[in-house]
Write a protein that holds these residues in place. Structure first.
Motif, PDB file in Angstrom:
ATOM      1  N   LEU A  18      26.923 -28.794  25.662  1.00 45.95           N
ATOM      2  CA  LEU A  18      26.680 -29.203  24.273  1.00 45.95           C
ATOM      3  C   LEU A  18      25.182 -29.366  24.010  1.00 45.95           C
ATOM      4  O   LEU A  18      24.763 -29.936  23.009  1.00 45.95           O
ATOM      5  N   GLN A  40      30.050 -33.163  19.930  1.00 42.38           N
ATOM      6  CA  GLN A  40      30.336 -31.816  19.417  1.00 42.38           C
ATOM      7  C   GLN A  40      29.792 -31.658  17.991  1.00 42.38           C
ATOM      8  O   GLN A  40      29.351 -30.596  17.609  1.00 42.38           O
ATOM      9  N   ASN A  69      25.724 -22.406  24.657  1.00 39.54           N
ATOM     10  CA  ASN A  69      26.859 -22.540  23.757  1.00 39.54           C
ATOM     11  C   ASN A  69      26.552 -21.761  22.469  1.00 39.54           C
ATOM     12  O   ASN A  69      25.757 -22.196  21.631  1.00 39.54           O
ATOM     13  N   LEU A  78      33.902 -31.107  28.087  1.00 43.41           N
ATOM     14  CA  LEU A  78      33.728 -30.256  26.903  1.00 43.41           C
ATOM     15  C   LEU A  78      32.707 -29.153  27.104  1.00 43.41           C
ATOM     16  O   LEU A  78      32.497 -28.332  26.217  1.00 43.41           O
ATOM     17  N   GLU A 117      33.767 -36.132  20.644  1.00 40.85           N
ATOM     18  CA  GLU A 117      33.774 -35.456  19.345  1.00 40.85           C
ATOM     19  C   GLU A 117      32.425 -35.652  18.641  1.00 40.85           C
ATOM     20  O   GLU A 117      31.902 -34.743  17.995  1.00 40.85           O
TER      21      GLU A 117
END
Ligand SMILES: O=C([O-])CC(=O)C(=O)O
Ligand SMILES: [Mg+2]
Length: 651
Positions: A254, A203, A291, A251, A200
């Motif tokens: 990033l 992110q 992204n 994920l 997290e």
């Protein structure tokens, strides 16, 4: 002549990274703690180093600071020049000079120096000697009390990301307290500085960004990487964790915000493996990101461009940058610096490992570290389930780095145990990717790392059908996609096996193939379950099940320590097998009785010492160790080498 003592990884052993690229000649004895700082635009800037001298009271130098400046000859062997500190006195207006300054690490700046700050733990004498009077409230407390206080404060945060930020702030404020906290409370804080919270944090890295940590190397630095490495304040680097941010945990891409991963991994190198913090260098290679959300995020910290990556037209740009980095690392830190590739996308991960595996001390944590930890868990699980590895059938969901890496190490171990050819051993292992079971008929369209797993079998699309068709005893999730081990899948495993082995390895928790609760409930408490990210114990029908955490954090700190302490120059597959066996050997009967297939993380330093010893022994056996002579007791030696975060006393 006194050469600089930089707190070295192998303290007191005199055999390792303690040698400094600098040598400072001091005609007079130096103060107890002196910072030599060169400012200015040349390459020696930021070279602040603590000089320590056992025989000298600090006072002597304080009273005669000018004399000590005159008596120091900062003669950085990196430049090869013999420099006179007073050379600038003769400088004329058109001559550029370097503004050297010699200062005691003291007062206000000492409190802001994370490597030496002790906060309220500075004692009365230190407060006098280091000009701290008035800068601290009167109370003096122990490091233990500081730990207690910090834990109380961290526990008050409800949101994991706030805990993460508090830990990062502490790392920047007081490094020894950070590591003491982490070591003493490893089970509680690992999920904060590592998976799942670090996911997290990556992110949201741009939004929570306060102070830069680690080294950012972007395409803007192309052609200048050697100089960029020189900007890092430490020279004696022993471990680098590098990512390009393209596949951060499960994920995805990033970009530059992947930096949280090298930082987290290296914190574990120190806390779990005892590598000193100043020898660790986190690096993020920024070649852009695909992204869209990040590209449109006003707080994004990376290059705002699409990714130059190992494909087609951008291949050269990416490969050149990586090559420049790899060469500069070797040039700056020598042959024995360990480079851990982390969270690269598949298409680059395998190629980089193949390309640099023969010229550098490298390993890929996602391919090899994960493989080693999973093999250890399987070996331990077989003590509960019975049979040898060769007696089992393995099915993977996910055929990327982790999946194929684990599969290959299992095959290698089966082949070693049974003398079966590797190709035969591979047939005991099947992999399912996003297009279904990997089979011969798909061979032409498969990426090269999947080809060895294309067996003769009819095509199968769905995982549950593959389970029923292949009848595996072991199901391993490395897909990066959460909740893919459905009730149907787990029930199928439970119908086929008395004790189904189910590993949901994808990280962070949101990407785990199933939860611990699902695994235990859907298998009526029969599953032997492990996951990549931590899950709490589960109560099912009055019994408590404790899931294992099959995370490479068990392996890489000890593996790294073993490589460093033996002075290894290459990583060999047999070292990964040795690490795996050493980990499995640390599972006690008491652990088994509780259903554990991994030892608890609270003993991780002891575990790492055993892993390091086994890896080092293998390095010596393979003739890959350069540190001679070989220490007699490698476990003791590993323990002896480990960084201790207890405060040092300042004279
Ligand atoms: O970081 C972790 O927790 C394990 C790992 O390497 C990954 O999932 O990529
Ligand atoms: Mg990883």
């Amino acid at each position: 002549m006194i050469s600089l003592h930089r707190s070295c990884f192998l303290n007191n052993t005199g055999i390792s990274g303690s040698s400094s690229p600098f040598s400072y000649k001091l005609k007079k004895l130096p103060p107890a703690s002196v910072k030599v700082t060169a400012l200015g635009p040349n390459r020696d800037r930021n070279s602040s180093v603590l000089i320590e001298n056992n025989n000298n009271p600090l006072k002597e130098i304080k009273e005669d600071a000018t004399a000590s400046v005159a008596d120091v000859d900062p003669n950085p062997t990196v430049t090869g020049e013999d420099r006179d500190l007073y050379y600038d006195a003769a400088a004329t207006d058109d001559q550029l000079v370097t503004p050297w300054s010699l200062s005691v690490a003291s007062g206000y700046s000492l409190l802001r120096d994370p490597h030496h700050n002790k906060g309220l733990a500075f004692n009365e004498k230190e407060r006098d000697s280091y000009y701290l009077r008035g800068l601290l409230p009167p109370t003096v407390i122990s490091q233990e009390l500081q730990v207690k206080k910090m834990m109380c404060s961290i526990r008050q945060y409800q949101v994991p990301l706030q805990k993460y930020m508090a830990m990062m702030d502490l790392q920047e404020l007081n490094e020894r307290l950070f590591y003491k906290l982490l070591i003493d409370n490893v089970e509680e804080l690992l999920p904060v500085v590592y998976t799942p919270t670090v996911g997290e944090a990556c992110q949201k890295y741009g939004s929570i960004f306060r102070r830069p940590q680690g080294l950012f190397i972007s395409l803007k630095e192309k052609g200048k990487i050697h100089e960029v490495l020189r900007n890092w304040p430490q020279r004696d680097i022993q471990v680098i964790v590098v990512t390009d941010g393209e596949r951060i945990l499960g994920l995805g891409d990033l970009g530059c915000q992947g930096m949280g991963i090298p930082i987290g991994k290296l914190s574990l190198y120190t806390a779990l493996g005892g590598v000193r913090p100043s020898a660790c260098l986190p690096v993020t290679i920024d070649v852009g990101t695909n992204n869209e959300q990040l590209l449109n995020d006003e707080f994004y910290i990376g290059l705002r461009r699409r990714r130059a990556t190992g494909q087609a037209r951008n291949l050269i740009e990416y490969a050149e940058l990586m090559h420049e980095f790899m060469s500069a690392v070797k040039q700056n830190y020598g042959e024995k610096v360990l480079i851990q590739f982390e969270d690269f996308a598949n298409h680059n991960a395998f190629d980089l490992l193949a390309k640099y595996g023969t010229t550098h001390l490298v390993f890929n944590d996602d391919i090899q570290g994960t493989a080693s930890v999973v093999l250890a868990g399987l070996v331990a699980a077989l003590k509960v389930v019975g049979g040898t590895l060769a007696d089992h059938r393995f099915l993977f969901l996910g055929a990327g780095e982790a999946g194929t890496g684990i599969a290959e190490l299992i095959a290698l171990e089966i082949s070693k145990q049974t003398n079966m050819p590797l190709e035969e051993a591979r047939k005991k292992i099947s992999l399912v990717d996003s297009k279904g079971l990997i089979v011969k008929s798909r061979i032409d369209s498969l990426q090269h790392f999947k080809k060895p797993w294309a067996h003769d079998h009819e095509p199968i699309k769905k995982l549950v059908d593959a389970v029923n068709g292949i009848k595996p005893t072991v199901l391993i999730g490395t897909s990066g996609v959460g909740r893919t081990f459905t009730k149907e899948v787990v029930e199928a495993m439970a119908a086929l096996n008395e004790k189904p082995i189910i590993f949901s390895l994808s990280n962070p928790t949101s990407q785990s193939e199933c939860t611990a609760e699902e695994a235990y409930t859907w298998s009526q408490g029969r599953a032997i379950f492990a996951s990549g990210s931590p899950f709490d114990p589960v109560e099912y029908k009055g019994r408590v099940f404790v899931p294992g955490q099959a995370n490479n954090a068990y392996i890489f700190p000890g593996l790294g320590l073993g490589l460093i302490m033996s002075g290894a120059i290459r990583v060999h597959d047999d070292m990964l097998l040795a690490a795996s066996e050493a980990l499995a050997a640390q599972v006690t009967q008491e652990n088994f009785d509780k259903g554990l297939i991994y030892p608890p993380f609270r003993n991780i330093r002891k575990i790492s010492a055993h892993i390091a010893a086994s890896v080092a022994a293998k390095a010596y056996e393979l003739g890959l160790a350069t540190r001679q002579p070989q220490p007699k007791d490698l476990v003791k030696y590993a323990e002896h080498c480990m960084y201790n975060p207890a405060y040092q006393s300042y004279r």
